[in-house]
Enzyme design. Structure first.
Site, PDB file in Angstrom:
ATOM      1  N   TRP A 104     -88.151 -85.380  59.293  1.00  0.00           N
ATOM      2  CA  TRP A 104     -88.470 -84.086  59.909  1.00  0.00           C
ATOM      3  C   TRP A 104     -89.905 -84.071  60.411  1.00  0.00           C
ATOM      4  O   TRP A 104     -90.205 -83.517  61.467  1.00  0.00           O
ATOM      5  CB  TRP A 104     -88.204 -82.936  58.932  1.00  0.00           C
ATOM      6  CG  TRP A 104     -86.740 -82.759  58.659  1.00  0.00           C
ATOM      7  CD1 TRP A 104     -86.091 -82.947  57.468  1.00  0.00           C
ATOM      8  CD2 TRP A 104     -85.720 -82.386  59.600  1.00  0.00           C
ATOM      9  NE1 TRP A 104     -84.744 -82.706  57.610  1.00  0.00           N
ATOM     10  CE2 TRP A 104     -84.489 -82.357  58.903  1.00  0.00           C
ATOM     11  CE3 TRP A 104     -85.725 -82.072  60.964  1.00  0.00           C
ATOM     12  CZ2 TRP A 104     -83.272 -82.026  59.533  1.00  0.00           C
ATOM     13  CZ3 TRP A 104     -84.518 -81.742  61.590  1.00  0.00           C
ATOM     14  CH2 TRP A 104     -83.307 -81.725  60.869  1.00  0.00           C
ATOM     15  N   ASP A 174     -94.316 -77.383  56.943  1.00  0.00           N
ATOM     16  CA  ASP A 174     -92.877 -77.162  57.063  1.00  0.00           C
ATOM     17  C   ASP A 174     -92.323 -77.118  55.640  1.00  0.00           C
ATOM     18  O   ASP A 174     -92.258 -78.135  54.958  1.00  0.00           O
ATOM     19  CB  ASP A 174     -92.250 -78.309  57.868  1.00  0.00           C
ATOM     20  CG  ASP A 174     -90.730 -78.211  57.956  1.00  0.00           C
ATOM     21  OD1 ASP A 174     -90.148 -77.276  57.370  1.00  0.00           O
ATOM     22  OD2 ASP A 174     -90.127 -79.091  58.612  1.00  0.00           O
ATOM     23  N   LYS A 198     -81.767 -73.413  53.976  1.00  0.00           N
ATOM     24  CA  LYS A 198     -81.746 -74.270  52.794  1.00  0.00           C
ATOM     25  C   LYS A 198     -81.946 -73.451  51.524  1.00  0.00           C
ATOM     26  O   LYS A 198     -81.109 -73.466  50.651  1.00  0.00           O
ATOM     27  CB  LYS A 198     -82.803 -75.358  52.902  1.00  0.00           C
ATOM     28  CG  LYS A 198     -82.257 -76.587  53.643  1.00  0.00           C
ATOM     29  CD  LYS A 198     -82.920 -76.900  54.886  1.00  0.00           C
ATOM     30  CE  LYS A 198     -82.184 -77.986  55.661  1.00  0.00           C
ATOM     31  NZ  LYS A 198     -82.968 -78.384  56.806  1.00  0.00           N
TER      32      LYS A 198
HETATM   33  C1  LIG Z   1     -83.430 -78.824  57.890  1.00  0.00           C
HETATM   34  C2  LIG Z   1     -84.861 -79.047  58.134  1.00  0.00           C
HETATM   35  C3  LIG Z   1     -85.427 -78.842  59.399  1.00  0.00           C
HETATM   36  C4  LIG Z   1     -84.620 -78.429  60.596  1.00  0.00           C
HETATM   37  O1  LIG Z   1     -84.253 -77.105  60.489  1.00  0.00           O
HETATM   38  P1  LIG Z   1     -83.459 -76.326  61.657  1.00  0.00           P
HETATM   39  O2  LIG Z   1     -83.552 -74.908  61.181  1.00  0.00           O
HETATM   40  O3  LIG Z   1     -82.066 -76.876  61.671  1.00  0.00           O
HETATM   41  O4  LIG Z   1     -84.154 -76.555  62.933  1.00  0.00           O
HETATM   42  C5  LIG Z   1     -86.784 -79.037  59.537  1.00  0.00           C
HETATM   43  N1  LIG Z   1     -87.538 -79.418  58.503  1.00  0.00           N
HETATM   44  C6  LIG Z   1     -87.028 -79.630  57.276  1.00  0.00           C
HETATM   45  C7  LIG Z   1     -87.930 -80.060  56.149  1.00  0.00           C
HETATM   46  C8  LIG Z   1     -85.675 -79.455  57.048  1.00  0.00           C
HETATM   47  O5  LIG Z   1     -85.160 -79.659  55.835  1.00  0.00           O
END
Ligand SMILES: *Cc1c(COP(=O)(O)O)cnc(C)c1O
Length: 362
Positions: A104, A174, A198
């Site tokens: 990511w 993030d 998540k």
């Molecule tokens: C799932 C995830 C993403 C992507 O998320 P989206 O909402 O599908 O764009 C980005 N960073 C991390 C750490 C993730 O687990």
């Protein structure tokens, strides 16, 4: 009517707390005192004002978010933040540092490169992202526009258990896969973002927490919908926000308060992860991917002695009512995602299942 729910180890969208689903189901057709569903009312109506304000207030309360931070509820997922962060914060001539600890983070860097100057402050890719870089492994740019990190690496199963020291540069994080799984000192960050699906709610709503002074960097020339300042000035309602997602997120936050807050959920998360890692460490049959000091409490990645056994394990686990254990192709093997809402009894059941599988195949 009794409904059978199986153990859901999906990495995302992921398991939600049962009381949240039950309340949403009860109130789906008519919110109490409103007589209409959350999907049918104006995003500028009083009932929706209350939903949004409560979600924000609960978030501030749970995480102790200081007053000089704005909370934004946006759309487009964490992936859109990969672009919005540099478009808003990477000012002309400056450099953004990226600490790469997983796929990511690499995707975030790819988007930032399209916007301006970037450097890789550290990367753990040479060992397939199995650890978190030590402080002395970071090469930081003096005066960087910001430093970007990924607090929990959903795919590889590693997590930061300390924060990097980045001097005066705003830390951008993030936190999509571990936000509110543990206490968070928001004042240490310039900007935090997370796709909700998540650990916080359903897909479709993205949370951004931004320090107010950084809003001054958002240029008027930016596309309006990609401008943090516009969303902040309009209380996340420049246009129609993801109302249903914000509503469910609000219920998840209320549930978290009921559990006892972030310190309480952290204690539960440590207990859950420790139980599973203890089983993985018990014999050589199981091969955890992450180095011990970088183990994620949210996504637990491990391999078995052969791909054949891994396929057999995945198949038997699915048949036994454990869903979503197959790992991501970049690590292989298995991944157990055990976010806040994943029940403790599901860990006990998985450990029993693993013992039995090892006894038969080890
Ligand atoms: C799932 C995830 C993403 C992507 O998320 P989206 O909402 O599908 O764009 C980005 N960073 C991390 C750490 C993730 O687990």
């Amino acid at each position: 009517m009794s409904v059978h729910r199986i153990y859901n180890f999906s990495a995302g969208p992921a398991v939600l707390p049962l009381p949240v689903l039950e309340e949403a189901q009860r109130d789906l057709i008519a919110l109490p005192g409103v007589g209409m569903s959350v999907m049918e009312i104006s995003h500028r109506s009083k009932p929706f004002d209350a939903i949004l304000e409560n979600a924000e207030a609960d978030m501030r309360l749970l995480a102790g978010i200081p007053d000089n931070y704005k909370i934004l509820f946006l759309q487009g997922g964490a992936s859109t933040q990969f672009s919005m962060v540099p478009m808003n914060l990477l000012t002309a001539g400056a450099t953004a540092d990226y600490i790469l600890t997983g796929d990511w983070g690499k995707k975030a860097l790819k988007e930032a490169k399209k916007v301006g100057k970037t450097t890789v402050a550290a990367s753990t890719e040479p060992t397939n992202f199995d650890h978190i870089p030590a402080q002395d492994a970071l090469t930081l740019t003096p005066g960087a526009a910001y430093v970007h990190m990924t607090s929990n690496n959903t795919i590889h199963g590693t997590e930061w258990h300390h924060l990097p020291s980045v001097g005066d540069a705003p830390l951008v994080c993030d936190t999509s896969s571990n936000m509110f799984s543990r206490p968070i000192d928001v004042a240490k960050y310039g900007l935090i973002y997370a796709g909700a699906q998540k650990n916080l709610g359903p897909s479709g709503v993205t949370v951004v927490i931004i320090r107010e002074d950084l809003l001054a960097r958002s240029a008027d020339a930016l596309p309006t919908m990609l401008n943090y300042k516009v969303h902040a000035e309009n209380g996340s309602r420049y246009n129609t926000p993801p109302a249903f997602g914000i509503y469910i997120l609000g219920l998840v936050l209320k549930w978290l308060k009921g559990v006892g807050g972030l310190a309480a959920i952290e204690a539960i998360n440590i207990r859950k992860a420790d139980t599973l890692y203890a089983e993985l460490d018990r014999t050589e049959f199981w091969r955890p991917h992450a180095r011990t000091d970088a183990r994620s409490r949210m996504n637990i990645t491990f391999r078995l002695p052969s791909e054949e056994l891994e396929n057999a394990f995945a198949k038997a686990a699915t048949a036994a009512g454990f869903d979503g254990l197959k790992g991501h192709r970049s690590v292989g093997g298995m991944r157990a995602s055990i976010y806040n809402a994943f029940p403790e009894e599901g860990i006990t059941a998985l450990v029993e299942f693993m013992r039995e599988f090892e006894r038969k195949n080890g």
